[in-house]
Design a protein around this motif. Structure first.
Motif, PDB file in Angstrom:
ATOM      1  N   PRO A   1       0.790  -1.237   0.000  1.00 42.53           N
ATOM      2  CA  PRO A   1       0.000   0.000   0.000  1.00 42.53           C
ATOM      3  C   PRO A   1       0.820   1.284   0.000  1.00 42.53           C
ATOM      4  CG  PRO A   1      -1.010  -1.606   1.451  1.00 42.53           C
ATOM      5  CD  PRO A   1       0.271  -2.221   0.972  1.00 42.53           C
ATOM      6  N   LEU A   2       1.968   1.315   0.662  1.00 41.20           N
ATOM      7  CA  LEU A   2       2.767   2.541   0.750  1.00 41.20           C
ATOM      8  C   LEU A   2       4.108   2.435   0.023  1.00 41.20           C
ATOM      9  CD1 LEU A   2       2.164   3.627   4.473  1.00 41.20           C
ATOM     10  CD2 LEU A   2       1.083   4.532   2.399  1.00 41.20           C
ATOM     11  N   ILE A   3       4.342   1.362  -0.703  1.00 42.48           N
ATOM     12  CA  ILE A   3       5.633   1.169  -1.375  1.00 42.48           C
ATOM     13  C   ILE A   3       5.396   0.920  -2.859  1.00 42.48           C
ATOM     14  CG2 ILE A   3       7.721  -0.216  -1.536  1.00 42.48           C
ATOM     15  CD1 ILE A   3       7.508  -0.805   1.408  1.00 42.48           C
TER      16      ILE A   3
ATOM     17  N   VAL B   1       8.377   5.546  -1.137  1.00 44.39           N
ATOM     18  CA  VAL B   1       7.809   5.088   0.134  1.00 44.39           C
ATOM     19  C   VAL B   1       6.857   6.170   0.615  1.00 44.39           C
ATOM     20  CG1 VAL B   1       8.274   4.337   2.482  1.00 44.39           C
ATOM     21  CG2 VAL B   1       9.903   3.789   0.649  1.00 44.39           C
ATOM     22  N   GLY B   2       5.570   5.865   0.616  1.00 44.64           N
ATOM     23  CA  GLY B   2       4.571   6.842   0.976  1.00 44.64           C
ATOM     24  C   GLY B   2       4.484   7.081   2.471  1.00 44.64           C
ATOM     25  N   SER B   3       4.059   8.269   2.817  1.00 46.76           N
ATOM     26  CA  SER B   3       3.839   8.620   4.220  1.00 46.76           C
ATOM     27  C   SER B   3       2.393   8.290   4.600  1.00 46.76           C
ATOM     28  CB  SER B   3       4.111  10.106   4.437  1.00 46.76           C
ATOM     29  OG  SER B   3       3.669  10.515   5.723  1.00 46.76           O
ATOM     30  N   PRO B   4       2.171   7.730   5.801  1.00 50.64           N
ATOM     31  CA  PRO B   4       0.790   7.450   6.226  1.00 50.64           C
ATOM     32  C   PRO B   4      -0.017   8.717   6.499  1.00 50.64           C
ATOM     33  CG  PRO B   4       2.329   7.017   8.019  1.00 50.64           C
ATOM     34  CD  PRO B   4       3.169   7.298   6.805  1.00 50.64           C
ATOM     35  N   TRP B   5       0.663   9.863   6.561  1.00 54.67           N
ATOM     36  CA  TRP B   5      -0.038  11.128   6.782  1.00 54.67           C
ATOM     37  C   TRP B   5       0.636  12.229   5.978  1.00 54.67           C
ATOM     38  CZ3 TRP B   5       1.037  16.056   8.329  1.00 54.67           C
ATOM     39  CH2 TRP B   5      -0.059  16.844   8.669  1.00 54.67           C
ATOM     40  N   PRO B   6      -0.081  13.120   5.307  1.00 56.28           N
ATOM     41  CA  PRO B   6      -1.550  13.166   5.247  1.00 56.28           C
ATOM     42  C   PRO B   6      -2.098  12.172   4.241  1.00 56.28           C
ATOM     43  CG  PRO B   6      -0.617  14.935   3.955  1.00 56.28           C
ATOM     44  CD  PRO B   6       0.552  14.241   4.594  1.00 56.28           C
ATOM     45  N   ARG B   7      -3.388  11.905   4.305  1.00 56.77           N
ATOM     46  CA  ARG B   7      -4.070  11.034   3.368  1.00 56.77           C
ATOM     47  C   ARG B   7      -5.219  11.800   2.724  1.00 56.77           C
ATOM     48  NH1 ARG B   7      -1.053   7.361   1.762  1.00 56.77           N
ATOM     49  NH2 ARG B   7      -2.790   5.990   1.228  1.00 56.77           N
TER      50      ARG B   7
ATOM     51  N   ALA C   1      -6.699  13.941  -0.522  1.00 58.78           N
ATOM     52  CA  ALA C   1      -6.258  14.695  -1.694  1.00 58.78           C
ATOM     53  C   ALA C   1      -4.761  14.988  -1.638  1.00 58.78           C
ATOM     54  CB  ALA C   1      -7.052  16.000  -1.802  1.00 58.78           C
ATOM     55  N   TRP C   2      -4.238  15.243  -0.432  1.00 55.40           N
ATOM     56  CA  TRP C   2      -2.799  15.475  -0.258  1.00 55.40           C
ATOM     57  C   TRP C   2      -2.112  14.196   0.192  1.00 55.40           C
ATOM     58  CZ3 TRP C   2      -0.242  19.844  -1.562  1.00 55.40           C
ATOM     59  CH2 TRP C   2      -1.002  21.006  -1.755  1.00 55.40           C
ATOM     60  N   HIS C   3      -0.917  13.965  -0.321  1.00 60.80           N
ATOM     61  CA  HIS C   3      -0.099  12.851   0.184  1.00 60.80           C
ATOM     62  C   HIS C   3       1.373  13.171  -0.055  1.00 60.80           C
ATOM     63  CE1 HIS C   3       0.543  10.883  -3.881  1.00 60.80           C
ATOM     64  NE2 HIS C   3      -0.443  11.707  -4.135  1.00 60.80           N
ATOM     65  N   ALA C   4       2.235  12.460   0.647  1.00 59.81           N
ATOM     66  CA  ALA C   4       3.673  12.727   0.592  1.00 59.81           C
ATOM     67  C   ALA C   4       4.443  11.420   0.498  1.00 59.81           C
ATOM     68  CB  ALA C   4       4.121  13.521   1.828  1.00 59.81           C
ATOM     69  N   TRP C   5       5.686  11.502   0.057  1.00 60.77           N
ATOM     70  CA  TRP C   5       6.517  10.315  -0.077  1.00 60.77           C
ATOM     71  C   TRP C   5       7.991  10.700  -0.072  1.00 60.77           C
ATOM     72  CZ3 TRP C   5       3.562  12.438  -3.979  1.00 60.77           C
ATOM     73  CH2 TRP C   5       4.251  12.980  -5.060  1.00 60.77           C
ATOM     74  N   ALA C   6       8.827   9.712   0.177  1.00 63.41           N
ATOM     75  CA  ALA C   6      10.270   9.822  -0.007  1.00 63.41           C
ATOM     76  C   ALA C   6      10.660   8.902  -1.157  1.00 63.41           C
ATOM     77  CB  ALA C   6      11.018   9.432   1.272  1.00 63.41           C
ATOM     78  N   PHE C   7      11.754   9.222  -1.849  1.00 60.02           N
ATOM     79  CA  PHE C   7      12.152   8.386  -2.979  1.00 60.02           C
ATOM     80  C   PHE C   7      13.670   8.179  -2.977  1.00 60.02           C
ATOM     81  CE2 PHE C   7      12.193  12.731  -4.592  1.00 60.02           C
ATOM     82  CZ  PHE C   7      13.412  12.807  -5.245  1.00 60.02           C
ATOM     83  N   LEU C   8      14.060   7.058  -3.531  1.00 63.40           N
ATOM     84  CA  LEU C   8      15.470   6.688  -3.664  1.00 63.40           C
ATOM     85  C   LEU C   8      15.625   5.954  -4.984  1.00 63.40           C
ATOM     86  CD1 LEU C   8      18.373   6.282  -2.519  1.00 63.40           C
ATOM     87  CD2 LEU C   8      17.526   4.158  -1.500  1.00 63.40           C
ATOM     88  N   GLY C   9      16.657   6.312  -5.741  1.00 63.25           N
ATOM     89  CA  GLY C   9      16.862   5.682  -7.040  1.00 63.25           C
ATOM     90  C   GLY C   9      18.300   5.275  -7.259  1.00 63.25           C
TER      91      GLY C   9
ATOM     92  N   GLU D   1      24.514   7.475 -10.750  1.00 63.28           N
ATOM     93  CA  GLU D   1      23.873   8.507  -9.948  1.00 63.28           C
ATOM     94  C   GLU D   1      22.851   7.884  -8.998  1.00 63.28           C
ATOM     95  OE1 GLU D   1      21.757  11.363 -12.276  1.00 63.28           O
ATOM     96  OE2 GLU D   1      19.968  10.091 -12.382  1.00 63.28           O
ATOM     97  N   ILE D   2      22.690   8.529  -7.850  1.00 66.24           N
ATOM     98  CA  ILE D   2      21.729   8.121  -6.824  1.00 66.24           C
ATOM     99  C   ILE D   2      20.790   9.300  -6.551  1.00 66.24           C
ATOM    100  CG2 ILE D   2      21.390   7.264  -4.477  1.00 66.24           C
ATOM    101  CD1 ILE D   2      22.795   5.270  -6.227  1.00 66.24           C
ATOM    102  N   PRO D   3      19.597   9.314  -7.151  1.00 64.09           N
ATOM    103  CA  PRO D   3      18.633  10.380  -6.818  1.00 64.09           C
ATOM    104  C   PRO D   3      17.987  10.097  -5.453  1.00 64.09           C
ATOM    105  CG  PRO D   3      18.168   9.352  -8.966  1.00 64.09           C
ATOM    106  CD  PRO D   3      19.114   8.469  -8.232  1.00 64.09           C
ATOM    107  N   LEU D   4      17.883  11.127  -4.636  1.00 63.13           N
ATOM    108  CA  LEU D   4      17.340  10.981  -3.287  1.00 63.13           C
ATOM    109  C   LEU D   4      16.584  12.251  -2.920  1.00 63.13           C
ATOM    110  CD1 LEU D   4      17.225   9.512  -0.491  1.00 63.13           C
ATOM    111  CD2 LEU D   4      19.387  10.652   0.041  1.00 63.13           C
ATOM    112  N   GLY D   5      15.391  12.104  -2.330  1.00 61.08           N
ATOM    113  CA  GLY D   5      14.643  13.288  -1.927  1.00 61.08           C
ATOM    114  C   GLY D   5      13.248  12.939  -1.445  1.00 61.08           C
ATOM    115  N   PHE D   6      12.356  13.914  -1.488  1.00 60.65           N
ATOM    116  CA  PHE D   6      10.984  13.706  -1.056  1.00 60.65           C
ATOM    117  C   PHE D   6      10.046  14.480  -1.973  1.00 60.65           C
ATOM    118  CE2 PHE D   6      12.378  17.540   1.078  1.00 60.65           C
ATOM    119  CZ  PHE D   6      11.280  18.381   1.005  1.00 60.65           C
TER     120      PHE D   6
END
Length: 245
Positions: A86-88, A122-128, A130-138, A174-179
């Motif tokens: 659900p969050l990955i 990787v999604g954040s459980p909050w907020p849920r 219309a708005w949502h947030a995540w972190a990413f790694l590549g 390259e390693i992309p990293l952020g949110f």
């Protein structure tokens, strides 16, 4: 007396037949229900979730460790993911940017960088909602090209002569990293913002390695131009539009 016993036996037989009929009716109904449930479409929560989006923004390449510097330039990209949990989500990306470069205080040719690879969100459980947030790694590979350009070089007698610096290429991991954050303005469409940095290593090619690029002097003769530097840390920010199912 015998007639009474016969009647009782007949009634008992009918009861057994009725019980068996009820048993097989219930068995058939249960089987039909199970078959219908198996053939019915899976609920929405069990369907495959995915996203596909385009992005545009800016990236700053500073080229530390060399004889030159960099600057801020435009970047565009495309990325997509499928849900593992659900969050990955896991997927792939491709991006292209064009950034300025300088050498010894003078402008050099713009650098063209095309990168592609895999990434995980990787999604954040909050907020849920219309708005949502995540972190990413590549993890990916970037191919870089610096076209040929003209510049003045100082010769041994102090004179300045025009030179044509040849084109050069190279590459690095390259390693992309952020949110990021997203706003679903009209399901399944959403606006996205991602902020992060691309970390580079494993540089190779004439664009990065000493003794540098060959430059042909006007009137004859050759010189070597030192490398501008490595794309070690390149912060970026991009806005995008995504289709999220």
């Amino acid at each position: 007396m015998r007639s009474q016993i016969g009647n009782r036996r007949a009634l008992a037989g009918r009861a057994r037949l009725a019980g068996r009929a009820r048993f097989w009716t219930a068995y058939a109904a249960g089987g039909a229900f199970g078959l219908a449930a198996w053939l019915a479409p899976a609920p929405a929560a069990a369907q495959l979730h995915w996203d596909l989006g385009v992005q545009a923004g800016g990236v700053a390449r500073t080229y530390p460790g060399g004889a030159g510097g960099g600057g801020f330039g435009p970047v565009v990209g495309l990325q997509g993911h499928v849900a593992l949990l659900p969050l990955i989500r896991i997927g792939a990306y491709v991006a292209h940017d064009v950034t300025p470069a300088s050498l010894d205080g003078e402008d050099a040719a713009m650098r063209h960088t095309t990168a592609a690879g895999l990434r995980i969100k990787v999604g954040s459980p909050w907020p849920r909602g219309a708005w949502h947030a995540w972190a990413f790694l590549g993890a990916g590979y970037a191919r870089v090209y610096g076209p040929s350009y003209h510049r003045e070089l100082i010769i041994t007698d102090g004179a300045r002569r025009d030179a044509l610096v040849g084109g050069a290429g190279g590459g690095h991991v390259e390693i992309p990293l952020g949110f990021g954050v997203g706003y679903r303005f009209w399901k399944p469409w959403e606006l996205t913002l991602e902020v992060g940095s691309r970390f580079g290593f494993g540089f190779n090619g004439s664009l990065y390695k000493d003794p540098g690029r060959a430059a042909t002097l006007a009137g004859g003769g050759d010189r070597l131009v030192p490398p501008v530097g490595n794309d070690t840390v390149s912060p970026f920010a991009v806005l995008g539009v995504s289709l999220d199912e």
